[in-house]
Design an enzyme around this catalytic site. Structure first.
Site, mmCIF file in Angstrom:
data_model
loop_
_atom_site.group_PDB
_atom_site.id
_atom_site.type_symbol
_atom_site.label_atom_id
_atom_site.label_comp_id
_atom_site.label_asym_id
_atom_site.label_seq_id
_atom_site.Cartn_x
_atom_site.Cartn_y
_atom_site.Cartn_z
ATOM 1 N N GLU A 11 48.165 12.189 -19.294
ATOM 2 C CA GLU A 11 48.973 11.334 -18.703
ATOM 3 C C GLU A 11 50.387 11.991 -19.280
ATOM 4 O O GLU A 11 51.132 11.952 -18.760
ATOM 5 C CB GLU A 11 48.630 9.377 -19.120
ATOM 6 C CG GLU A 11 47.848 8.651 -18.222
ATOM 7 C CD GLU A 11 48.716 8.758 -16.840
ATOM 8 O OE1 GLU A 11 49.491 8.912 -16.202
ATOM 9 O OE2 GLU A 11 47.320 8.814 -15.949
ATOM 10 N N CYS A 39 54.778 3.229 8.138
ATOM 11 C CA CYS A 39 55.717 4.070 7.248
ATOM 12 C C CYS A 39 57.003 3.985 8.008
ATOM 13 O O CYS A 39 57.399 4.729 9.150
ATOM 14 C CB CYS A 39 55.386 5.160 6.718
ATOM 15 S SG CYS A 39 56.818 6.170 6.084
HETATM 16 S S1 SF4 Z 1 53.314 11.694 4.763
HETATM 17 FE FE1 SF4 Z 1 55.109 9.632 3.204
HETATM 18 S S2 SF4 Z 1 56.852 10.058 5.280
HETATM 19 FE FE2 SF4 Z 1 55.475 10.375 6.093
HETATM 20 S S3 SF4 Z 1 54.060 8.665 6.855
HETATM 21 FE FE3 SF4 Z 1 53.234 8.996 4.491
HETATM 22 S S4 SF4 Z 1 54.001 7.557 3.450
HETATM 23 FE FE4 SF4 Z 1 55.747 8.002 5.979
#
Ligand code: SF4
Length: 392
Positions: free
Chosen positions: A70, A239
């Site tokens: 880490e 998203c």
């Molecule tokens: S790769 Fe990133 S921007 Fe694309 S859908 Fe997934 S979370 Fe969203």
């Protein structure tokens, strides 16, 4: 789909699109709870089961080894870390060996990885673990946070990976993924406490180890800084950045000032025995504890040879004759750039003293490899090894 978010009247930087993103004033914990949290967890864990990365530190539950990984992964990419991690565990297989090592050996094993405060902190923390915790890495968050070099995300990463404790993480990858998922209209560092709430809300408390690792892997392999592969993403349906086609705009970036540039005169000082003078940098500050060739910043209206002669007098209390140019190097640190102009020098008079450093030493050219040097100095050593010795 996430519930609709408030329309922000401003424009997204670098884009002509009015964006329904979340402004800082709307960052409340409810925003995260409004997401379909159970579905997000399930889809991410399913994806991780098939696409998670095989990494050496994931084959162990040893707190010491996971702690080392880490710390190395702070500010350094996985592919760079792997060989360092493996060498480190051979050199220091357990916390006791690390605590007992001298600092020079510790820095030698870190050489080239950068951000050397991490190695010094690992060393100090190992000594604290021996002195204060009976040689066992602590298992309570409050104790882990007392160790040098460990902040909240590192502590969460260690305790979730080694002990499956339900602590969230918020490294650079996670910030980016969450900022895109929620549609954050400001740079992530302007909304840190809110992003922490997001990481905590989304964390699967039943599978914190797998969830945190999945989130890191998603950021590192799919939701990458440039050209995220949304068609492969388990969170694409949820998203906000993807829905708005703003994944190349988010997260919003900080406006950066150009890095300041310093010109440095550097001396390779030879004595009459063919030895070279090196000095050890003070423990506190940049590159603390590493060895270097002495020198300093060129003042206005000063030539490089004038700078070198003055710096060597001020730093080491000796007089030198500045000779031929050896090499010029450009190097960038996090907050500034340097150009190093390196000259051979002949020691004329005076006994070197550590006036602005911790230690000075005359060493032979062949022995330079035994001292930890900053990356930029390795090119000076290579130039010395491939050239003629001056001042014979
Ligand atoms: S790769 Fe990133 S921007 Fe694309 S859908 Fe997934 S979370 Fe969203």
């Amino acid at each position: 789909m996430p519930r609709s978010v408030k329309v922000l009247s401003g424009l997204v930087a670098g884009s002509a699109l009015p964006a329904p993103l979340i402004p800082l004033t709307d960052c409340s914990p409810d925003r995260w709870r409004e997401l379909p949290v159970a579905r997000l967890r399930r889809s991410l864990l399913d994806w991780y089961a098939h696409h998670g990365r095989e990494l050496p530190w994931r084959r162990t539950e040893d707190l010491y080894a996971i702690w080392v990984s880490e710390i190395m992964l702070q500010q350094t990419q996985v592919k760079t870390v792997i060989p360092y991690y493996e060498r480190w565990l051979q050199a220091f297989p357990a916390v006791g060996q690390l605590a007992q090592a001298n600092q020079q050996t510790v820095l030698m094993n870190w050489q080239g990885l950068g951000y050397y405060a991490r190695a010094r902190n690992l060393h100090r923390a190992a000594q604290s673990i021996i002195a204060d915790y009976g040689g066992q890495f602590p298992e309570q968050m409050a104790d882990v946070l007392k160790l040098p070099g460990i902040g909240r995300t590192t502590a969460g990463g260690i305790l979730s990976a080694a002990l499956n404790q339900p602590y969230p993480i918020l490294d650079g990858n996670v910030k980016r993924v969450l900022a895109r998922l929620i549609g954050l209209s400001v740079p992530p560092n302007h909304a840190l406490s809110w992003l922490w709430e997001g990481s905590e809300t989304l964390l699967d408390a039943t599978h914190p180890r797998a969830f945190n690792q999945a989130l890191m892997d998603l950021g590192a392999t799919v939701c990458t800084p440039k050209q995220p592969q949304c068609d492969r993403c388990p969170w694409a349906t949820f998203c906000q950045a993807h829905q708005l086609n703003l994944q190349s705009v988010l997260p919003m970036s900080e406006t950066r000032q150009p890095l300041p540039h310093k010109r440095i005169g550097v001396a390779v000082i030879w004595n009459s025995h063919g030895q070279i003078l090196i000095d050890k940098r003070p423990q506190s500050g940049l590159l603390g504890g590493l060895w270097e060739f002495p020198g300093g910043k060129v003042e206005p209206n000063e030539t490089i040879p004038e700078c070198i002669a003055r710096e060597i007098q001020e730093e080491l209390g000796i007089q030198v004759e500045v000779g031929e140019h050896l090499i010029t190097l450009d190097h960038a640190y996090t907050h500034f750039k340097v150009t190093l102009s390196v000259h051979h020098c002949r020691h004329l008079s005076g006994e070197p003293q550590p006036i602005e450093c911790d230690e000075v030493k005359w060493v032979s050219l062949g022995d330079l490899d035994q001292y930890p040097f900053p990356t930029a100095n390795h090119k000076i050593i290579a130039a010395l090894q491939s050239g003629e010795r001056p001042f014979r």
